[in-house]
Design a protein around this motif. Structure first.
Motif, PDB file in Angstrom:
ATOM      1  N   GLN A   1       0.836  -1.203   0.000  1.00 29.52           N
ATOM      2  CA  GLN A   1       0.000   0.000   0.000  1.00 29.52           C
ATOM      3  C   GLN A   1       0.869   1.251   0.000  1.00 29.52           C
ATOM      4  O   GLN A   1       0.594   2.227  -0.721  1.00 29.52           O
ATOM      5  CB  GLN A   1      -0.929  -0.003   1.219  1.00 29.52           C
TER       6      GLN A   1
ATOM      7  N   ASN B   1      -4.047   0.099   8.069  1.00 30.09           N
ATOM      8  CA  ASN B   1      -4.372   0.861   6.872  1.00 30.09           C
ATOM      9  C   ASN B   1      -5.018   2.197   7.223  1.00 30.09           C
ATOM     10  O   ASN B   1      -5.659   2.823   6.392  1.00 30.09           O
ATOM     11  CB  ASN B   1      -5.296   0.043   5.949  1.00 30.09           C
TER      12      ASN B   1
ATOM     13  N   TYR C   1      -5.870   1.912  -7.539  1.00 34.16           N
ATOM     14  CA  TYR C   1      -6.264   0.899  -6.555  1.00 34.16           C
ATOM     15  C   TYR C   1      -7.526   0.161  -6.991  1.00 34.16           C
ATOM     16  O   TYR C   1      -7.632  -1.053  -6.859  1.00 34.16           O
ATOM     17  CB  TYR C   1      -6.490   1.556  -5.195  1.00 34.16           C
TER      18      TYR C   1
END
Length: 370
Positions: free
Chosen positions: A76, A309, A151
């Protein structure tokens, strides 16, 4: 379909971005099943009061889980790094393009804006700089837009990334066909990808959108104008906006609740009720999962999203009793269910019902009238 404000990636930048997405896909599809199996072996059983949390804690003693979750976070970060390189290369050009946008809608920034505590130092989704609360130009908005497009890989409306907004418009058409709004407001609009479909669905309405970041809003205004949508963007707090009571006929959010806080969720619902005229409708869209319906591993994933996240309200947003919260806020005839994603030009094909068809195929929605 794309739009002029979206940062263009060179051949090498595209290759890097797609490599990161392929690496993420490999971690999710090839490696994650092994982590799921480990979690199931650690399961204390249905009788445990905090079953998922107990497994989540135990997994942190497993080397395989530590390695997998570390790689998951690293990919990420790599995704944002690759997108930032692309955006930073053309930042001056994007600022110039924003200044050349058609004179549609408006942009109102606040000099003394008070940022909600949960966003002040939060880099949501690990996006560097978060919502760019005091960033100059449009760079932070460009980062958010290009990053989201990469994404999602086309699963949320392609480069327009507007699937959530289309689902809100479809819900209004499906469940409130008599509604002819004169004023529409989105709370927590980001780069404006969800508000543009509403402005296009109701071209006679005056459409507004609020968010916290100045750079993101500059970008959103230019983006909407280049797409021909007259949207009035305002820097404001979705929990307590500057607008007067009963100012709008439609108030909505699109995947905002899981990026706020448990307390903010209720306050945003209450604010949406305050802002509505009598007979107006609030629509609140979220990710298409309900925590209590998830299997053990999916509940563990909720913990990972929360802790690794930067999604602090993920579990709270997916487990909240929205019917009770909407009723407490004063709404009538509250609806709770799942709206089909809009996968083509025919919005009428999107139906509202009790069952989710899965991520990117459905969205959780609660709505009600004032």
């Amino acid at each position: 379909m794309s739009h002029p404000m979206l940062a263009n990636a060179s051949h090498d930048e595209t290759a890097e971005q797609l490599f990161v997405r392929d690496l993420q896909t490999w971690l999710y599809t090839e490696v994650e099943p092994h982590e799921r199996k480990i979690a199931e072996e650690l399961d204390p059983g249905l009788g445990h009061n905090d079953r998922a949390e107990a497994v989540y804690e135990a997994l942190h003693k497993e080397p395989a889980f530590i390695g997998w979750s570390g790689m998951r976070r690293a990919t990420q970060e790599l995704l944002w790094d690759s997108v930032w390189t692309c955006v930073d290369r053309q930042a001056e050009g994007l600022d110039a393009l924003a200044s050349e946008a058609p004179e549609l809608g408006s942009l109102t920034l606040a000099e003394d804006f008070a940022v909600p505590d949960y966003l002040e130092d939060a880099h949501v989704h690990l996006m560097p700089g978060g919502y760019g609360l005091d960033a100059e130009g449009v760079r932070q908005g460009a980062l958010m837009d290009r990053g989201g497009a990469v994404y999602m890989l086309g699963r949320n409306g392609g480069f327009l990334n507007d699937g959530r907004g289309k689902a809100v418009a479809a819900h209004l058409a499906c469940c409130y066909p008599d509604l002819a709004p004169e004023r529409i407001l989105e709370l927590g609009c980001g780069v404006g990808s969800s508000v543009v479909p509403l402005a296009q669905a109701y071209p006679e309405a005056e459409t507004y959108a609020v968010d916290v970041g100045a750079s993101v809003l500059r970008y959103a205004h230019a983006r909407a104008a280049h797409l021909g949508a007259a949207v009035h963007f305002v820097q404001d707090d979705a929990e307590s906006t500057r607008f007067e009571d009963e100012s709008f006929d439609v108030v909505f959010t699109a995947a905002v609740m899981h990026e706020t806080s448990p307390e903010a969720i209720g306050r945003i619902l209450t604010e949406s009720h305050r802002l509505l005229r009598k007979g107006g409708v609030a629509v609140h869209l979220e990710v298409p999962v309900r925590y209590e319906r998830l299997d053990l591993w999916s509940q563990v994933i909720a913990g990972i999203e929360r802790d690794y996240n930067n999604e602090p309200a993920w579990k709270d947003a997916t487990s909240a009793d929205y019917e009770a919260l909407m009723n407490a806020a004063g709404f009538e005839a509250v609806k709770v269910g799942f709206q089909d994603a809009v996968l083509g030009p025919d919005m009428s094909a999107s139906k509202f019902g009790d069952e989710s068809k899965g991520v990117f195929l459905s969205w959780f929605v609660t709505s009600g009238r004032k």
